[in-house]
Every structure is written in structure tokens, then in C-alpha cells.
Design an enzyme around this catalytic site. Structure first.
Site, PDB file in Angstrom:
ATOM      1  N   ASP A   1       0.829  -1.210   0.000  1.00 11.35           N
ATOM      2  CA  ASP A   1       0.000   0.000   0.000  1.00 11.35           C
ATOM      3  C   ASP A   1       0.865   1.263   0.000  1.00 11.35           C
ATOM      4  OD1 ASP A   1      -2.307   1.507   0.058  1.00 11.35           O
ATOM      5  OD2 ASP A   1      -2.624   1.287   2.214  1.00 11.35           O
TER       6      ASP A   1
ATOM      7  N   HIS B   1       3.056   3.487  -9.009  1.00  9.69           N
ATOM      8  CA  HIS B   1       2.824   2.068  -9.323  1.00  9.69           C
ATOM      9  C   HIS B   1       4.057   1.454 -10.000  1.00  9.69           C
ATOM     10  CE1 HIS B   1      -1.166   2.374  -7.846  1.00  9.69           C
ATOM     11  NE2 HIS B   1      -1.665   3.059  -8.863  1.00  9.69           N
TER      12      HIS B   1
ATOM     13  N   LEU C   1      10.148 -21.214  -4.297  1.00  8.43           N
ATOM     14  CA  LEU C   1       9.260 -20.239  -3.647  1.00  8.43           C
ATOM     15  C   LEU C   1       7.950 -20.230  -4.425  1.00  8.43           C
ATOM     16  CD1 LEU C   1       8.848 -17.571  -1.813  1.00  8.43           C
ATOM     17  CD2 LEU C   1       9.596 -16.322  -3.832  1.00  8.43           C
TER      18      LEU C   1
END
Ligand code: FPP
Length: 245
Positions: A21, A38, A132
Site C-alpha cells: 500500500d 505504481h 518459492l
């Protein structure tokens, strides 16, 4: 002993989930357009994935686009979809080379057709990787996930394949987008906000929550390590009392 070794010795969280965020506020504080925030957020995501690999996490889940994000101005939604296209095309080789398995959770039918193809292909290409698991929550909302699961279970019951009285937690979990994934041990949210915002509502029942006063584009490996150290200081009891004595 460096800090990484120190936290490994104290027990690593297998699964870390992040609410990324603050891209917009990062940009505004610099007089830049939100799109710049972004773009820098995508770079921070790259750093976070590398750090997760270096720290030996099993699973990293990131909240990339929420069900509510569809209501942002079309220009911003298009920009985020463009960034996602760019990220997937640009990163898939390195992710695959590093043994990362990609998985996407959310209402994928709402996404543009070419992005659905891209995520289907990247899931198929990386499905046997075991270093992962990178779970990307895309067009994701926890309540919407419950609704989809309820529909799935109700359909199975209506078809006579499921006895409603026998529905248990395992069956509900298996009907969620996250079927087969472990619950997050640790959830990190950047930007100083202290909310869960419809993220993994079922799966975070016992997760430790760490809130960082830093905007997502500034997130780096040291922040991931600091959050893990904070997690290790907390005692997880799952509602059970310590043994008397
Ligand atoms: C929150 O910042 C972030 C998002 C809504 C999107 C997360 C996207 C990225 C990190 C970009 C990279 C993602 C991919 C999948 C390539 P915000 O816009 O809500 O910030 P604000 O609360 O300060 O306005």
C-alpha cells in the site's frame, strides 16, 4: 552471525503475505503522477521476491489488485493492467530460472483476455518449481472469495456430491482460491494503514500482523527482515493456554 542467519535460527515464517500500500501517496509526496508510484511499486515487488528467495521463504503472497480497485478511474485500472502485462512478460524468465512457482488468486474472469492467457501460461510453465511459491492476488477480495466458495459447496450439495452436515473447515478451505496453500504466518501492510481491507479473511485467522510506516515503493529487504524479526518476538498461541506449571 548476520541478521538473516539470526532469524533463520529463531524459526522462519513459511508464508509471508503483503498488502503493498501507498504507491499513490509515495508519488504525490514527490509531485509525481500516481502511475509513477505504481511503476516504482513494481520495482519494490521485484526486490521483495528476490529477498523472499534469499531468506528462504516457502511462500510469498502479494495483494496486487483488489476487487475494489476495479472502481478506480479507467485510466489507472488500464495503467495497472499494463504494468502487470509488462511485469509478467519481463519477469517470467527470471522467476522461472530462480525456481519460483507462480499462482494467481482472485476473480480471473474479470481480467482482460490476454492477461488471463498470460497468467494461465505462467502458472503452467512454473508449476513444477519448488523454491518459492509467489501468489499474486489479482482482482481479489476475501468476501468475494467466500461467496465463490459458498456457491461451489452449495452446487456440490445440490448435486448430491456433498452432505451439508459434513462440511468442515478443510472442505471450506479447499473451496477457496487458496486451496492447497498454507495460511500466512505473517501479514505485512505498508503505508501506515492498519486494516486488513478484505485480504485473505479466512486465511489470516491466526496470522501475526505487522504494519510499516513506509510507502510500498520504498520497501526493501531490510524491511522484510525487520518485519520477520518482529514476528519472531511474538508468541503465537492459537487461542490455547500455555501449559500450567
Ligand atoms: C496500493 O497503492 C497499490 C495498489 C493498488 C496496486 C499494487 C500494485 C503494485 C505494487 C504495482 C506492481 C504490481 C504488479 C502486479 C506488477 P495505492 O494506489 O492504493 O496507494 P495510495 O493508498 O497511497 O493511493
Amino acid at each position: 552471525m548476520d541478521s538473516t542467519q539470526a532469524w533463520i535460527e529463531r524459526g522462519r515464517p513459511a508464508h509471508v503475505a503483503i498488502i503493498m500500500d501507498g504507491n499513490g501517496r509515495w508519488a504525490r509526496s514527490r509531485g509525481l503522477p500516481r502511475s509513477a508510484g505504481h511503476s516504482r511499486g513494481a520495482e519494490a515487488l521485484r526486490r521483495a521476491v528476490r529477498a523472499a528467495l534469499e531468506l528462504g521463504l516457502d511462500c510469498l503472497t502479494v495483494f496486487a489488485f483488489s476487487s475494489e480497485n476495479w472502481y478506480r478511474p479507467a485510466r489507472e485500472v488500464d495503467g495497472l493492467m499494463g504494468l502487470l502485462r509488462h511485469y509478467l512478460k519481463g519477469e517470467i524468465g527470471e522467476l522461472h530460472g530462480n525456481g519460483v512457482r507462480l499462482r494467481f488468486i482472485g476473480a480471473r474472469e474479470r481480467l482482460p483476455a490476454d492477461i488471463i492467457s498470460l497468467i494461465d501460461e505462467s502458472e503452467a510453465r512454473t508449476r513444477d518449481n519448488g523454491q518459492l511459491t509467489l501468489v499474486v492476488a489479482l482482482s481479489y477480495g476475501g468476501r468475494q472469495e467466500f461467496v465463490a466458495a459458498a456457491r461451489r459447496l452449495a452446487a456440490a450439495a445440490a448435486a448430491g456430491r456433498l452432505d451439508p452436515d459434513k462440511i468442515d473447515e478443510d472442505q471450506v478451505a479447499a473451496a477457496l482460491f487458496t486451496a492447497g496453500l498454507p495460511d500466512p504466518d505473517l501479514v505485512i501492510r505498508t503505508s501506515g494503514e492498519r486494516r486488513i481491507s478484505n485480504f485473505l479473511l479466512w486465511q489470516t485467522a491466526y496470522s501475526e500482523l505487522v504494519f510499516l510506516d513506509k510507502f510500498w515503493p520504498d520497501f526493501d529487504k531490510s524491511d522484510l527482515e525487520a518485519a520477520i524479526l518482529e514476528y519472531q518476538k511474538r508468541q503465537r498461541r492459537y487461542g490455547v493456554l500455555e501449559e500450567a506449571g
